[in-house]
Motif scaffolding. Structure first.
Motif, PDB file in Angstrom:
ATOM      1  N   GLY A   1       0.794  -1.211   0.000  1.00  6.12           N
ATOM      2  CA  GLY A   1       0.000   0.000   0.000  1.00  6.12           C
ATOM      3  C   GLY A   1       0.834   1.272   0.000  1.00  6.12           C
ATOM      4  O   GLY A   1       1.953   1.317  -0.521  1.00  6.12           O
ATOM      5  N   ALA A   2       0.269   2.325   0.608  1.00  5.19           N
ATOM      6  CA  ALA A   2       0.925   3.641   0.604  1.00  5.19           C
ATOM      7  C   ALA A   2       2.247   3.607   1.352  1.00  5.19           C
ATOM      8  O   ALA A   2       3.217   4.258   0.958  1.00  5.19           O
ATOM      9  N   LYS A   3       2.295   2.845   2.441  1.00  8.05           N
ATOM     10  CA  LYS A   3       3.544   2.745   3.191  1.00  8.05           C
ATOM     11  C   LYS A   3       4.629   2.093   2.356  1.00  8.05           C
ATOM     12  O   LYS A   3       5.795   2.517   2.366  1.00  8.05           O
ATOM     13  N   GLY A   4       4.278   1.058   1.613  1.00  4.96           N
ATOM     14  CA  GLY A   4       5.246   0.404   0.742  1.00  4.96           C
ATOM     15  C   GLY A   4       5.737   1.313  -0.371  1.00  4.96           C
ATOM     16  O   GLY A   4       6.910   1.269  -0.744  1.00  4.96           O
ATOM     17  N   VAL A   5       4.858   2.169  -0.900  1.00  7.78           N
ATOM     18  CA  VAL A   5       5.269   3.124  -1.935  1.00  7.78           C
ATOM     19  C   VAL A   5       6.285   4.115  -1.377  1.00  7.78           C
ATOM     20  O   VAL A   5       7.296   4.436  -2.022  1.00  7.78           O
ATOM     21  N   GLY A   6       6.035   4.624  -0.166  1.00  2.97           N
ATOM     22  CA  GLY A   6       6.991   5.553   0.445  1.00  2.97           C
ATOM     23  C   GLY A   6       8.334   4.911   0.711  1.00  2.97           C
ATOM     24  O   GLY A   6       9.387   5.508   0.442  1.00  2.97           O
ATOM     25  N   GLU A   7       8.320   3.681   1.221  1.00  2.00           N
ATOM     26  CA  GLU A   7       9.579   2.993   1.482  1.00  2.00           C
ATOM     27  C   GLU A   7      10.331   2.695   0.190  1.00  2.00           C
ATOM     28  O   GLU A   7      11.565   2.822   0.134  1.00  2.00           O
ATOM     29  N   SER A   8       9.624   2.306  -0.852  1.00  4.16           N
ATOM     30  CA  SER A   8      10.282   2.024  -2.129  1.00  4.16           C
ATOM     31  C   SER A   8      10.893   3.279  -2.729  1.00  4.16           C
ATOM     32  O   SER A   8      11.991   3.241  -3.298  1.00  4.16           O
ATOM     33  N   THR A   9      10.209   4.412  -2.602  1.00  2.00           N
ATOM     34  CA  THR A   9      10.734   5.669  -3.144  1.00  2.00           C
ATOM     35  C   THR A   9      12.022   6.082  -2.428  1.00  2.00           C
ATOM     36  O   THR A   9      13.029   6.421  -3.072  1.00  2.00           O
ATOM     37  N   THR A  10      11.996   6.034  -1.117  1.00  2.00           N
ATOM     38  CA  THR A  10      13.198   6.395  -0.353  1.00  2.00           C
ATOM     39  C   THR A  10      14.352   5.452  -0.650  1.00  2.00           C
ATOM     40  O   THR A  10      15.495   5.880  -0.870  1.00  2.00           O
ATOM     41  N   SER A  11      14.053   4.165  -0.659  1.00  2.00           N
ATOM     42  CA  SER A  11      15.098   3.173  -0.916  1.00  2.00           C
ATOM     43  C   SER A  11      15.654   3.297  -2.327  1.00  2.00           C
ATOM     44  O   SER A  11      16.858   3.111  -2.545  1.00  2.00           O
ATOM     45  N   ALA A  12      14.805   3.620  -3.300  1.00  2.00           N
ATOM     46  CA  ALA A  12      15.276   3.763  -4.678  1.00  2.00           C
ATOM     47  C   ALA A  12      16.267   4.911  -4.813  1.00  2.00           C
ATOM     48  O   ALA A  12      17.297   4.784  -5.495  1.00  2.00           O
ATOM     49  N   VAL A  13      15.988   6.033  -4.155  1.00  2.40           N
ATOM     50  CA  VAL A  13      16.909   7.178  -4.233  1.00  2.40           C
ATOM     51  C   VAL A  13      18.237   6.839  -3.560  1.00  2.40           C
ATOM     52  O   VAL A  13      19.322   7.141  -4.089  1.00  2.40           O
ATOM     53  N   VAL A  14      18.176   6.193  -2.404  1.00  5.99           N
ATOM     54  CA  VAL A  14      19.412   5.851  -1.683  1.00  5.99           C
ATOM     55  C   VAL A  14      20.262   4.878  -2.490  1.00  5.99           C
ATOM     56  O   VAL A  14      21.485   5.061  -2.653  1.00  5.99           O
ATOM     57  N   ILE A  15      19.637   3.829  -3.008  1.00  4.96           N
ATOM     58  CA  ILE A  15      20.387   2.842  -3.784  1.00  4.96           C
ATOM     59  C   ILE A  15      20.930   3.458  -5.068  1.00  4.96           C
ATOM     60  O   ILE A  15      22.051   3.128  -5.512  1.00  4.96           O
ATOM     61  N   SER A  16      20.189   4.365  -5.676  1.00  2.88           N
ATOM     62  CA  SER A  16      20.679   5.039  -6.886  1.00  2.88           C
ATOM     63  C   SER A  16      21.919   5.875  -6.589  1.00  2.88           C
ATOM     64  O   SER A  16      22.895   5.852  -7.350  1.00  2.88           O
ATOM     65  N   LEU A  17      21.908   6.609  -5.468  1.00  2.00           N
ATOM     66  CA  LEU A  17      23.076   7.413  -5.117  1.00  2.00           C
ATOM     67  C   LEU A  17      24.290   6.537  -4.819  1.00  2.00           C
ATOM     68  O   LEU A  17      25.410   6.849  -5.247  1.00  2.00           O
ATOM     69  N   VAL A  18      24.063   5.447  -4.087  1.00  2.00           N
ATOM     70  CA  VAL A  18      25.178   4.539  -3.819  1.00  2.00           C
ATOM     71  C   VAL A  18      25.722   3.945  -5.106  1.00  2.00           C
ATOM     72  O   VAL A  18      26.946   3.841  -5.309  1.00  2.00           O
ATOM     73  N   GLY A  19      24.829   3.562  -6.006  1.00  2.00           N
ATOM     74  CA  GLY A  19      25.276   3.037  -7.296  1.00  2.00           C
ATOM     75  C   GLY A  19      26.033   4.058  -8.125  1.00  2.00           C
ATOM     76  O   GLY A  19      26.994   3.719  -8.826  1.00  2.00           O
ATOM     77  N   ILE A  20      25.615   5.330  -8.047  1.00  5.33           N
ATOM     78  CA  ILE A  20      26.323   6.392  -8.778  1.00  5.33           C
ATOM     79  C   ILE A  20      27.747   6.545  -8.264  1.00  5.33           C
ATOM     80  O   ILE A  20      28.711   6.641  -9.045  1.00  5.33           O
ATOM     81  N   PHE A  21      27.917   6.564  -6.952  1.00  8.76           N
ATOM     82  CA  PHE A  21      29.260   6.741  -6.393  1.00  8.76           C
ATOM     83  C   PHE A  21      30.162   5.549  -6.708  1.00  8.76           C
ATOM     84  O   PHE A  21      31.347   5.715  -7.024  1.00  8.76           O
ATOM     85  N   ILE A  22      29.609   4.345  -6.627  1.00 10.77           N
ATOM     86  CA  ILE A  22      30.415   3.162  -6.947  1.00 10.77           C
ATOM     87  C   ILE A  22      30.799   3.153  -8.425  1.00 10.77           C
ATOM     88  O   ILE A  22      31.953   2.870  -8.787  1.00 10.77           O
ATOM     89  N   ALA A  23      29.842   3.475  -9.287  1.00  9.82           N
ATOM     90  CA  ALA A  23      30.148   3.513 -10.720  1.00  9.82           C
ATOM     91  C   ALA A  23      31.136   4.627 -11.052  1.00  9.82           C
ATOM     92  O   ALA A  23      31.999   4.459 -11.931  1.00  9.82           O
ATOM     93  N   ASP A  24      31.041   5.764 -10.363  1.00  3.32           N
ATOM     94  CA  ASP A  24      31.984   6.855 -10.605  1.00  3.32           C
ATOM     95  C   ASP A  24      33.406   6.444 -10.247  1.00  3.32           C
ATOM     96  O   ASP A  24      34.354   6.717 -11.007  1.00  3.32           O
ATOM     97  N   PHE A  25      33.569   5.790  -9.128  1.00  4.55           N
ATOM     98  CA  PHE A  25      34.902   5.315  -8.752  1.00  4.55           C
ATOM     99  C   PHE A  25      35.432   4.282  -9.745  1.00  4.55           C
ATOM    100  O   PHE A  25      36.603   4.341 -10.166  1.00  4.55           O
ATOM    101  N   THR A  26      34.584   3.352 -10.149  1.00  5.74           N
ATOM    102  CA  THR A  26      35.019   2.304 -11.080  1.00  5.74           C
ATOM    103  C   THR A  26      35.417   2.893 -12.431  1.00  5.74           C
ATOM    104  O   THR A  26      36.473   2.545 -12.990  1.00  5.74           O
ATOM    105  N   LEU A  27      34.578   3.777 -12.963  1.00  3.37           N
ATOM    106  CA  LEU A  27      34.896   4.377 -14.258  1.00  3.37           C
ATOM    107  C   LEU A  27      36.110   5.289 -14.185  1.00  3.37           C
ATOM    108  O   LEU A  27      36.898   5.361 -15.145  1.00  3.37           O
ATOM    109  N   SER A  28      36.282   5.992 -13.086  1.00  2.00           N
ATOM    110  CA  SER A  28      37.466   6.853 -12.952  1.00  2.00           C
ATOM    111  C   SER A  28      38.748   6.028 -12.914  1.00  2.00           C
ATOM    112  O   SER A  28      39.762   6.411 -13.520  1.00  2.00           O
ATOM    113  N   CYS A  29      38.706   4.910 -12.202  1.00  2.00           N
ATOM    114  CA  CYS A  29      39.877   4.029 -12.190  1.00  2.00           C
ATOM    115  C   CYS A  29      40.164   3.453 -13.572  1.00  2.00           C
ATOM    116  O   CYS A  29      41.328   3.233 -13.935  1.00  2.00           O
ATOM    117  N   PHE A  30      39.118   3.226 -14.328  1.00  3.03           N
ATOM    118  CA  PHE A  30      39.298   2.651 -15.660  1.00  3.03           C
ATOM    119  C   PHE A  30      39.745   3.690 -16.679  1.00  3.03           C
ATOM    120  O   PHE A  30      40.569   3.399 -17.562  1.00  3.03           O
TER     121      PHE A  30
END
Length: 351
Positions: free
Chosen positions: A309-338
């Motif tokens: 329901g609505a609670k699950g939508v809020g949790e998914s939205t927050t988690s999606a932004v957090v995981i996206s930011l973590v993925g961006i930083f990891i990908a930035d480090f990997t691509l910079s090293c490459f």
């Protein structure tokens, strides 16, 4: 868990008093003469016992010592169906952890998007709508953020460079920092907070309200209609936004250096042109495309796996932004090293 054997009242038998009741009483007195035994007279009664529904087989096996038959009960006939029912119940209740199947959903969704794009199954109308949403509607906040980050970055090191007499190196350092790291990362962070959260909330609401199931019933693939246009729009719009943020960041830094520290804008531009190479801009474009793919796929995957329901939508939205930011930083480090290995010589030309 249900009990395998349930009592079923079907067996009845009666205990009737014997005709030789007095003789039995005398025998009892003779056997237990030293103990006080009260006389008990049995009256005709009917007793009810529970008979289990489970069917067991009894076997008479002669004893080894005296040869008398002894009853033995082997494995229950209904044990296998009971074990099967227990296994089915456990299988129905068990589910993998959410982080596991969401991570797998990201991989599966990535493969489906690539295959659908290669086959040409793209909903162009939705793609153009999402491209307008990611690009023109996100320009203002991206440029504003890039301008203030550029000025803050200039304050931190321009004053140190002027004390060392490295005024001609300021433009080169700004250009390299913005092109390689700041512009792609800042743009991706802004887009992840603005667009990624919107993707996750929209698809999560559609999943909870069963609109995605309606698309399947109508014969439309949700991946073609919802996910692929968003991924393509993000991968196209992010490089353009990165170039614009790079330009605005450099302009704001040059204006601040000229007005506060007295370094001419012409010196900064000339130093930046000498330090920059074509590969610096190309690497920024590649990074921004990868970041756009990470933001869109993670947000869509978290949205279509929403429940509760609505609670699950809020949790998914927050988690999606957090995981996206973590993925961006990891990908930035990997691509910079490459992309940037070994010692660089970009600043030698602007000394």
């Amino acid at each position: 868990m249900q009990i395998a054997c349930q009592p079923h009242p079907l067996v009845y038998f009666s205990i009737r008093s014997s005709s030789k009741r007095q003789d039995e009483w005398k025998n009892v007195q003779n056997l237990h003469s030293r103990s006080l035994v009260k006389p008990v007279f049995l009256e005709p009664q009917t007793h009810k016992f529970a008979r289990p529904l489970c069917k067991n087989r009894l076997y008479a096996i002669p004893h080894e010592e005296d040869g008398r038959p002894s009853a033995s009960m082997p494995e229950d006939v209904n044990s296998k169906p009971m074990l099967n029912s227990i296994a089915e119940e456990l299988g129905n209740k068990w589910s993998p952890p959410r982080y596991l199947w969401r991570g797998l959903s990201v991989l599966f969704l990535t493969g489906q998007v690539i295959m659908r794009t290669l086959k040409g199954k793209i909903h162009w109308k939705n793609t153009l709508q999402q491209l307008e949403r990611v690009g023109p509607r996100s320009v203002g906040v991206c440029l504003l953020t890039s301008a203030f980050v550029g000025m803050a970055f200039s304050i931190q090191f321009v004053r140190e460079f002027t004390r060392l007499g490295l005024n001609r190196s300021v433009g080169g350092v700004l250009a390299l920092a913005f092109s390689r790291e700041l512009s792609p990362v800042i743009t991706s962070i802004v887009v992840a907070g603005r667009i990624g959260s919107s993707y996750a909330a929209e698809l999560g609401t559609m999943q909870v309200s069963e609109q995605t199931d309606t698309l399947r019933i109508l014969g439309s693939n949700p991946v073609d209609y919802l996910v692929t246009p968003r991924v393509i729009a993000s991968c196209i719009a992010l490089p353009i936004l990165t170039l614009m943020c790079f330009t605005v960041g450099m302009a704001s830094s040059a204006l601040l250096a000229d007005s506060v520290y007295g370094i001419s804008i012409n010196i900064i531009i000339d130093s930046a042109l000498r330090a920059l190479k074509s590969w610096d801009i190309i690497s920024a474009m590649i990074k921004s495309q990868v970041f756009g793919a990470i933001i869109s796929i993670v947000s869509c995957a978290w949205g279509i796996t929403t429940s509760g329901g609505a609670k699950g939508v809020g949790e998914s939205t927050t988690s999606a932004v957090v995981i996206s930011l973590v993925g961006i930083f990891i990908a930035d480090f990997t691509l910079s090293c490459f992309f940037f290995q070994g010692a660089g010589d970009s600043l030698k030309n602007c000394m």
